[in-house]
Design an enzyme around this catalytic site. Structure first.
Site, PDB file in Angstrom:
ATOM      1  N   ARG A  82      -2.139  -6.324  -8.256  1.00  0.00           N
ATOM      2  CA  ARG A  82      -1.047  -7.312  -8.061  1.00  0.00           C
ATOM      3  C   ARG A  82      -1.371  -8.407  -9.193  1.00  0.00           C
ATOM      4  O   ARG A  82      -0.120  -8.986  -9.635  1.00  0.00           O
ATOM      5  CB  ARG A  82      -1.222  -7.939  -6.691  1.00  0.00           C
ATOM      6  CG  ARG A  82      -0.757  -6.657  -5.765  1.00  0.00           C
ATOM      7  CD  ARG A  82      -1.051  -7.349  -4.297  1.00  0.00           C
ATOM      8  NE  ARG A  82      -2.711  -7.248  -4.153  1.00  0.00           N
ATOM      9  CZ  ARG A  82      -3.401  -7.574  -3.297  1.00  0.00           C
ATOM     10  NH1 ARG A  82      -2.712  -7.883  -2.115  1.00  0.00           N
ATOM     11  NH2 ARG A  82      -4.638  -7.337  -3.089  1.00  0.00           N
ATOM     12  N   LYS A 112     -18.214  -6.075   6.346  1.00  0.00           N
ATOM     13  CA  LYS A 112     -16.804  -6.835   6.555  1.00  0.00           C
ATOM     14  C   LYS A 112     -16.152  -6.336   7.922  1.00  0.00           C
ATOM     15  O   LYS A 112     -15.810  -5.214   8.067  1.00  0.00           O
ATOM     16  CB  LYS A 112     -16.149  -5.990   5.334  1.00  0.00           C
ATOM     17  CG  LYS A 112     -14.918  -6.857   5.108  1.00  0.00           C
ATOM     18  CD  LYS A 112     -14.343  -6.400   3.902  1.00  0.00           C
ATOM     19  CE  LYS A 112     -12.739  -6.431   3.482  1.00  0.00           C
ATOM     20  NZ  LYS A 112     -12.458  -5.721   2.284  1.00  0.00           N
ATOM     21  N   HIS A 138       0.741  -1.287  -0.206  1.00  0.00           N
ATOM     22  CA  HIS A 138      -0.051  -0.181   0.088  1.00  0.00           C
ATOM     23  C   HIS A 138       0.853   1.108   0.047  1.00  0.00           C
ATOM     24  O   HIS A 138       0.665   1.958  -0.616  1.00  0.00           O
ATOM     25  CB  HIS A 138      -0.886   0.067   1.301  1.00  0.00           C
ATOM     26  CG  HIS A 138      -1.921  -0.950   1.415  1.00  0.00           C
ATOM     27  ND1 HIS A 138      -2.269  -1.796   2.464  1.00  0.00           N
ATOM     28  CD2 HIS A 138      -2.843  -1.484   0.626  1.00  0.00           C
ATOM     29  CE1 HIS A 138      -2.819  -2.774   2.413  1.00  0.00           C
ATOM     30  NE2 HIS A 138      -3.428  -2.616   1.031  1.00  0.00           N
ATOM     31  N   SER A 152      -2.659  -7.802   3.044  1.00  0.00           N
ATOM     32  CA  SER A 152      -3.011  -7.981   4.237  1.00  0.00           C
ATOM     33  C   SER A 152      -3.544  -9.046   4.849  1.00  0.00           C
ATOM     34  O   SER A 152      -3.175  -9.209   6.065  1.00  0.00           O
ATOM     35  CB  SER A 152      -4.125  -6.744   4.457  1.00  0.00           C
ATOM     36  OG  SER A 152      -3.597  -5.515   3.953  1.00  0.00           O
TER      37      SER A 152
HETATM   38  P1  ADP Z   1      -9.784  -3.419  -0.103  1.00  0.00           P
HETATM   39  O1  ADP Z   1     -10.474  -3.940   1.059  1.00  0.00           O
HETATM   40  O2  ADP Z   1     -10.291  -2.223  -0.687  1.00  0.00           O
HETATM   41  O3  ADP Z   1      -9.110  -4.386  -1.136  1.00  0.00           O
HETATM   42  P2  ADP Z   1      -7.094  -3.231   0.594  1.00  0.00           P
HETATM   43  O4  ADP Z   1      -6.580  -2.380   1.817  1.00  0.00           O
HETATM   44  O5  ADP Z   1      -6.866  -4.313   0.883  1.00  0.00           O
HETATM   45  O6  ADP Z   1      -8.487  -2.676   0.453  1.00  0.00           O
HETATM   46  O7  ADP Z   1      -6.306  -2.695  -0.672  1.00  0.00           O
HETATM   47  C1  ADP Z   1      -6.505  -1.419  -0.968  1.00  0.00           C
HETATM   48  C2  ADP Z   1      -5.988  -1.251  -2.381  1.00  0.00           C
HETATM   49  O8  ADP Z   1      -4.392  -1.537  -2.271  1.00  0.00           O
HETATM   50  C3  ADP Z   1      -6.438  -1.874  -3.528  1.00  0.00           C
HETATM   51  O9  ADP Z   1      -6.158  -1.262  -4.650  1.00  0.00           O
HETATM   52  C4  ADP Z   1      -5.306  -3.314  -3.328  1.00  0.00           C
HETATM   53  O10 ADP Z   1      -5.403  -3.859  -5.006  1.00  0.00           O
HETATM   54  C5  ADP Z   1      -3.899  -2.364  -3.279  1.00  0.00           C
HETATM   55  N1  ADP Z   1      -3.118  -3.357  -2.758  1.00  0.00           N
HETATM   56  C6  ADP Z   1      -3.056  -4.308  -1.816  1.00  0.00           C
HETATM   57  N2  ADP Z   1      -1.964  -4.848  -1.618  1.00  0.00           N
HETATM   58  C7  ADP Z   1      -1.090  -4.257  -2.422  1.00  0.00           C
HETATM   59  C8  ADP Z   1       0.389  -4.476  -2.815  1.00  0.00           C
HETATM   60  N3  ADP Z   1       0.887  -5.504  -2.086  1.00  0.00           N
HETATM   61  N4  ADP Z   1       0.738  -4.052  -3.961  1.00  0.00           N
HETATM   62  C9  ADP Z   1       0.046  -2.818  -4.435  1.00  0.00           C
HETATM   63  N5  ADP Z   1      -1.203  -2.828  -4.111  1.00  0.00           N
HETATM   64  C10 ADP Z   1      -1.837  -3.121  -3.192  1.00  0.00           C
END
Ligand code: ADP
Length: 152
Positions: A91, A42, A18, A129
């Protein structure tokens, strides 16, 4: 007109993946709102206060970044904030398929808001995450997967 982007997510917890997307995309925009979307259906692993605290620790002194929370649809939050862009990270092809339908339905509802995709940096392609949470639940060390300067 200012170019304002929203980077929405659960950040449960925030990872280096992120952080990397946020820092790489920042030069494209005048202002970036890193926003935790609170979705009633969620249940998060970490409480909202904790997730907010991490975002403040990492980006609090960064000019151009604002930390926020919202409920409801991301697109409506963007309208309230006058944001013309939604930033998302990709990803895998699974991420792409998931994001494609949301992005295209958002486009039908609000044609004036663009979704901008950033390809994940190769070193973070496997960082998620959910896996970080699993490691934490099993007592492992997640230091290399979460941003410097925060304690999980
Ligand atoms: P959500 O619950 O909306 O998917 P996340 O917190 O999991 O929220 O992710 C937020 C954003 O960050 C999403 O666009 C996700 O694809 C991106 N993301 C998550 N992990 C990574 C990573 N390792 N590298 C790049 N982008 C990521």
């Amino acid at each position: 007109m200012d170019r304002i982007a929203v980077f929405p997510g659960s950040f449960d917890p925030i990872t280096r993946g992120h952080e990397s997307i946020i820092r790489r995309a920042l030069p494209l925009f005048d202002k970036m709102i890193v926003a935790i979307g609170e979705n009633g259906e969620k249940r998060s692993f970490f409480p909202l206060e904790r997730r907010l605290e991490w975002l403040h620790q990492i980006f609090g002194r960064e000019p151009g970044i604002i930390i926020a929370t919202y409920t409801g649809m991301t697109i409506d939050f963007c309208r309230r904030e006058n944001a013309g862009f939604i930033l998302r990270g990709l990803r895998t092809s699974a991420d792409f398929e998931f994001e494609r339908s949301i992005g295209q339905m958002n486009k039908l509802m609000h044609p004036d808001i663009e979704t901008v995709f950033f390809l994940c940096a190769p070193e973070y392609a496997s960082v998620s995450s959910s896996i970080v949470r699993d490691i934490i639940k099993n007592g492992g060390d997640v230091g290399q997967f979460v941003p410097d300067g925060i304690t999980i």
